[in-house]
Write an enzyme that holds these catalytic residues in place. Structure first.
Site, PDB file in Angstrom:
ATOM      1  N   THR A 126      -7.549   2.557  10.120  1.00 51.80           N
ATOM      2  CA  THR A 126      -6.548   2.838   9.085  1.00 51.80           C
ATOM      3  C   THR A 126      -6.599   4.297   8.618  1.00 51.80           C
ATOM      4  OG1 THR A 126      -6.089   2.392   6.740  1.00 51.80           O
ATOM      5  CG2 THR A 126      -8.267   1.825   7.483  1.00 51.80           C
ATOM      6  N   ASP A 127      -5.468   4.778   8.112  1.00 58.27           N
ATOM      7  CA  ASP A 127      -5.441   6.136   7.542  1.00 58.27           C
ATOM      8  C   ASP A 127      -6.314   6.219   6.285  1.00 58.27           C
ATOM      9  OD1 ASP A 127      -3.821   4.657   5.808  1.00 58.27           O
ATOM     10  OD2 ASP A 127      -2.145   6.065   5.826  1.00 58.27           O
ATOM     11  N   GLU A 128      -6.675   5.059   5.721  1.00 57.21           N
ATOM     12  CA  GLU A 128      -7.458   5.061   4.481  1.00 57.21           C
ATOM     13  C   GLU A 128      -8.879   5.584   4.685  1.00 57.21           C
ATOM     14  OE1 GLU A 128      -7.019   1.738   1.843  1.00 57.21           O
ATOM     15  OE2 GLU A 128      -5.115   1.174   2.729  1.00 57.21           O
ATOM     16  N   TYR A 150     -13.098  -1.620   1.240  1.00 57.02           N
ATOM     17  CA  TYR A 150     -12.328  -1.928   2.457  1.00 57.02           C
ATOM     18  C   TYR A 150     -12.343  -0.741   3.410  1.00 57.02           C
ATOM     19  CZ  TYR A 150      -8.175  -1.880   5.444  1.00 57.02           C
ATOM     20  OH  TYR A 150      -7.323  -1.732   6.524  1.00 57.02           O
ATOM     21  N   LYS A 154     -14.083  -0.091   7.239  1.00 57.03           N
ATOM     22  CA  LYS A 154     -13.343   0.312   8.457  1.00 57.03           C
ATOM     23  C   LYS A 154     -13.942   1.602   9.026  1.00 57.03           C
ATOM     24  CE  LYS A 154     -10.204  -1.540   9.877  1.00 57.03           C
ATOM     25  NZ  LYS A 154     -10.109  -2.719  10.797  1.00 57.03           N
TER      26      LYS A 154
END
Ligand code: NAD
Length: 326
Positions: A126-128, A150, A154
């Site tokens: 994810t970009d997060e 979260y 990742k």
């Protein structure tokens, strides 16, 4: 070609399997634990669960023996690891399952893939993992700075995969995609939650404060473009490489809320102001240069038109989402 998809019963995984099964050349095995996020029975609703080129294995990627058994019996040539706990707010309340599924579960997939000499593994990230950025966009080699349990889980999975690449030549590709939107998204996430609330004439909960009245910015990526991009990099990318998949549609949450209110002919009285979540990232932005240089072309870039179609889909498929809101 036999393809193993983990977490294929969720939002993005089910869209990915639907896309794969359009080609007669693929046989897809879906291994999914069926958490609350799979309650919608997406594949059944899409009428592809009885496809002869599809097989379902009910199981948890944290169960290393079962993972091993699936590799032994199915001998997949390529694996897409979508399986994860995915809701940021839930990770803030209790991060345990996030650490377990997103890190330890992913590690099981990686080790079995190495053991069995699997040709390619795509780790869906994810970009997060980059955290928030005020100006400009993150590139693949930039520092990782996750804010939530979260996104930290990742990030950890990515680092394990990349260490296996350096140590054992593990043939992994990592994709970091922006905020997905589209059909069959569980109505806990912003767009489906707001759309289904508005269909029922209920207010929409927008994170708000005087200093930041809904100005957090996200980059909206159509789930079908994400699935096409994930497949595209799996075929055209290189081992050990990371590919950002931006949506090319950065908007504030307030803009998205207003877009939806307009679709329903409602005004701002339908907004319920709620507190910002802890560690709320202000803006995500990733560069898609590497993906474009590889030759990827988007199909769904007209956000207003796509949101209009999405609202219609949720209006016409209340049999799918209504039981999920209870
Ligand atoms: P989702 O929550 O809709 O689906 C996740 C699926 O994984 C569910 O079917 C669930 O049952 C399954 N699962 C969870 N834990 C499992 C386990 N231990 N073993 C086997 N199956 C398990 O999530 P999604 O939105 O479809 O996201 C899929 C992937 O894409 C995730 O890895 C997520 O981090 C990543 N991602 C999502 C977005 C987004 O906007 N939704 C953006 C970037 C990356």
């Amino acid at each position: 070609m036999k393809i193993l998809v983990t977490g294929g019963s969720g939002f993005i995984g089910s869209s990915f399997i639907r896309m794969l099964l359009e080609s007669k050349d693929f046989f897809v095995v879906n291994m999914d634990k069926l958490t609350y996020a799979a309650k919608g029975k997406n594949l059944e609703h899409m009428k592809i669960s009885d496809n002869k080129r599809y097989k379902f294995v009910h199981g948890d990627i944290c169960d290393s023996r079962l993972v091993e058994k699936v590799f032994e019996e199915e001998k997949p040539e390529i694996i897409f690891n979508f399986a994860a706990e995915s809701h940021v707010d839930k990770s803030i309340v209790n991060s345990y399952l996030f650490e377990k599924s997103n890190i330890l579960g992913a590690g099981n997939i990686f080790r079995s893939a190495i053991e069995h000499g699997t040709k390619r593994v795509v780790q869906i990230s994810t970009d997060e993992v980059y955290g928030s950025i005020k100006k400009g966009s993150f590139f693949e080699e930039d520092k990782l700075n996750p804010s939530s349990p979260y996104s930290a889980s990742k990030t950890a999975a990515e680092l394990i995969a990349l260490s296996y690449h350096k140590t054992y030549g593990f043939p992994v590709i990592i994709t970091r995609s922006a905020n997905n939107y589209g059909e069959y998204q569980f109505p806990e996430k912003l767009l489906p939650l707001f759309i289904t609330n508005l269909i029922d004439g209920k207010k929409v909960p927008l994170m708000w404060s005087t200093e930041n009245p809904g100005l957090n910015q996200r980059d909206w990526l159509h789930v079908e473009d994400n699935c096409r991009a994930i497949w595209f990099v799996s075929q055209n990318g290189d081992d050990g490489e990371i590919y950002n998949i931006p949506g090319e549609n950065e908007r504030t949450n307030m803009y998205m809320t207003q877009l939806l209110l307009d679709q329903f002919g409602f005004g701002e009285e339908m907004i319920e102001r709620i507190e910002h979540r802890k560690g709320h990232d202000f803006r995500y932005s990733i560069s898609g240069e590497k993906l474009k240089d590889l030759g990827f072309i988007y199909n769904h870039l007209d956000l207003k038109e796509e949101i209009g179609k999405l609202v219609e889909w949720y209006k016409n498929n209340s049999d799918w989402w209504r039981p999920l809101k209870k």
